[in-house]
Design an enzyme around this catalytic site. Sequence first.
Site, PDB file in Angstrom:
ATOM      1  N   GLU A 147       0.811  -1.218   0.000  1.00 21.69           N
ATOM      2  CA  GLU A 147       0.000   0.000   0.000  1.00 21.69           C
ATOM      3  C   GLU A 147       0.845   1.270   0.000  1.00 21.69           C
ATOM      4  OE1 GLU A 147      -2.680  -3.123   2.018  1.00 21.69           O
ATOM      5  OE2 GLU A 147      -0.563  -2.519   2.145  1.00 21.69           O
ATOM      6  N   PHE A 196     -11.504  -6.592  14.355  1.00 23.30           N
ATOM      7  CA  PHE A 196     -10.451  -7.105  13.475  1.00 23.30           C
ATOM      8  C   PHE A 196     -10.143  -6.077  12.384  1.00 23.30           C
ATOM      9  CE2 PHE A 196      -9.269  -9.534   9.600  1.00 23.30           C
ATOM     10  CZ  PHE A 196      -8.034  -9.986  10.041  1.00 23.30           C
ATOM     11  N   GLN A 197      -8.883  -5.755  12.237  1.00 26.63           N
ATOM     12  CA  GLN A 197      -8.386  -4.792  11.250  1.00 26.63           C
ATOM     13  C   GLN A 197      -9.060  -3.428  11.375  1.00 26.63           C
ATOM     14  OE1 GLN A 197      -8.359  -6.580   7.280  1.00 26.63           O
ATOM     15  NE2 GLN A 197      -6.309  -7.388   7.672  1.00 26.63           N
ATOM     16  N   LYS A 211     -17.550  -0.074   6.111  1.00 26.02           N
ATOM     17  CA  LYS A 211     -17.985  -1.039   5.096  1.00 26.02           C
ATOM     18  C   LYS A 211     -19.482  -0.995   4.855  1.00 26.02           C
ATOM     19  CE  LYS A 211     -17.401  -5.838   3.649  1.00 26.02           C
ATOM     20  NZ  LYS A 211     -16.816  -7.168   3.976  1.00 26.02           N
ATOM     21  N   MET A 253      24.656   8.473   2.139  1.00 24.78           N
ATOM     22  CA  MET A 253      24.526   9.782   2.755  1.00 24.78           C
ATOM     23  C   MET A 253      24.822   9.723   4.252  1.00 24.78           C
ATOM     24  SD  MET A 253      24.061  12.906   1.897  1.00 24.78           S
ATOM     25  CE  MET A 253      23.007  13.191   0.482  1.00 24.78           C
TER      26      MET A 253
END
Length: 556
Positions: free
Chosen positions: A51, A113-114, A163, A469
């Site tokens: 993602e 959940f999630q 949802k 760097m």
Amino acid sequence: MKLNGSDIIMECLLEQGVDTVFGYPGGAVLNIYDALYKYSDRIRHIETSHEQAAAHAADGYARASGKTGVVIATSGPGATNLVTGIATAYMDSIPMVAITGNVGRSLLGLDSFQEVDITGVTMPITKHNYIVKDINQLADTLREAFYLAQEGRRGPVLVDIPKDISAQVTDYEPIVPQKPALPQGPSAAEITRVAECMAKARRPFLYLGGGVLASGGEQAVAELAKRLDAPVSCSLMCQGGFDQHDPRYMGMLGMHGTKVAAQALKHCDLFVAVGTRFSDRVLCNADTFATHCSIIQIDIDPAEIDKNILVNEKLCGDAREVVEELLENLPQQHHADWMEQVVRWQQEYPLVQKQNDPEKPTPQFIMETLDRLTGGEAIITTEVGQHQMWAAQFYRFRHNHQFLSSGGLGTMGYGLGASIGAQIACPDKQVVNIAGDGSFHMNCSELSTASKYGVPVIELLFDNQVLGMVRQWQKLFYGGRFSQTTLEKKTNYEMLAEAFGVQAMTIRTADDVEPVLKAALQTTGPVLVHCLIDPDCNVLPMVPAGASAEEPLLDM
């Protein structure tokens, strides 16, 4: 007409002219992805491997096209994986709309959940964010999100959609999107006063920031440079905002700016800053920056005026509009002696990279060869590190939307996703991502995305086996104690690329550079070019922390 929430999302995207979105499916966005299936003939979806890369791809799409990028992710870890990409866009003022799913409203706040409070998480790194709890507000919320992303100082906006909202049905009526109006600019008296200040200068310095690109003001500032008869420097975020083939261009200013720009800063009597917030990488030491001259700051965001440094004159407004108004009030200036002095500095302090290992090509030679072979017309994306600075120093940018890099946040792993987004936005352009081996290991799985969709990006990998760097700082300020910056990875880059379905090529010597780059540029699909370079090749000039921007180190 009656539509469910997911179809309303699709219709709102179409209203806004969106034809491409980036993302990754999951449970909380199943309804949205079902709608994407139905709308696949009008909205293209690019599925990345992670993602975060989807957010960077949406960001790259926005920077290359000037449009608003769109990314979709599921709830919980899907949403939190967007955070770095959203913060990257926020720091660089890039318009993006992130659409996240969440658990149903009845499960919110129950550690389901999630489930994660993504609006709470992203509040500091978005212009605004929403959680939609009423289906009747969904369309207007999405419209407002796109408006805010483009309005004023641009940036990311997040819309979190439970949802059950994406499944509910309500009335939907299409509308013509409202285009953001430019903020009110300075008064005529303010314009006149600043123009008079410019006319009094004998040694003016014109400094350009990312706001020039965001406003589409590159032609206006080019005319201002001529009218003011001034040398020009660009920030990292404004590469391409001024044609670097123009003899007025001095290179960047600040931590890795040129000695020429530093000398001009030291001797100028007026510093004109357009579309820049004066970041710490430019100021280096705010207490010593331009203390001997007057400073004019032009910026769209009033919060950035006098924030990092106090200025003598300020004009708050869209960079292009303000500069165009100034041009109407500024007669032609002539500073021949000053410009001749700048030319002498350019001859005295050219950017020449030290050749430490004669067996290996320098990054300067590789970048300058790429610049020549592409006619300076490629879109260049970068990861973050030494290679990022080499790209900015040695590729001579000419146009807006041409240099895509994480300037404010400094996100390692940004470039490959951004290059995919840029190539999809501009299919007729050559897109090259400049990477270091440290950054490459953060996003190499996105080679599979480029391969899957046949996106013909070139991944130009500078391999020095170190975190360059950080190692450079350790060499200068930590007694050469290279703690955890010698990578010693066993990665076979050619085999890895081929495993993802990407053609691989290798540059080992200077003689390899031109033929390999030519072959890569002629390849129709994605290609990785593995460049073996010296680990002791540093980014110079360099201003140490706390030192004056007027006194960069030229060697170390």
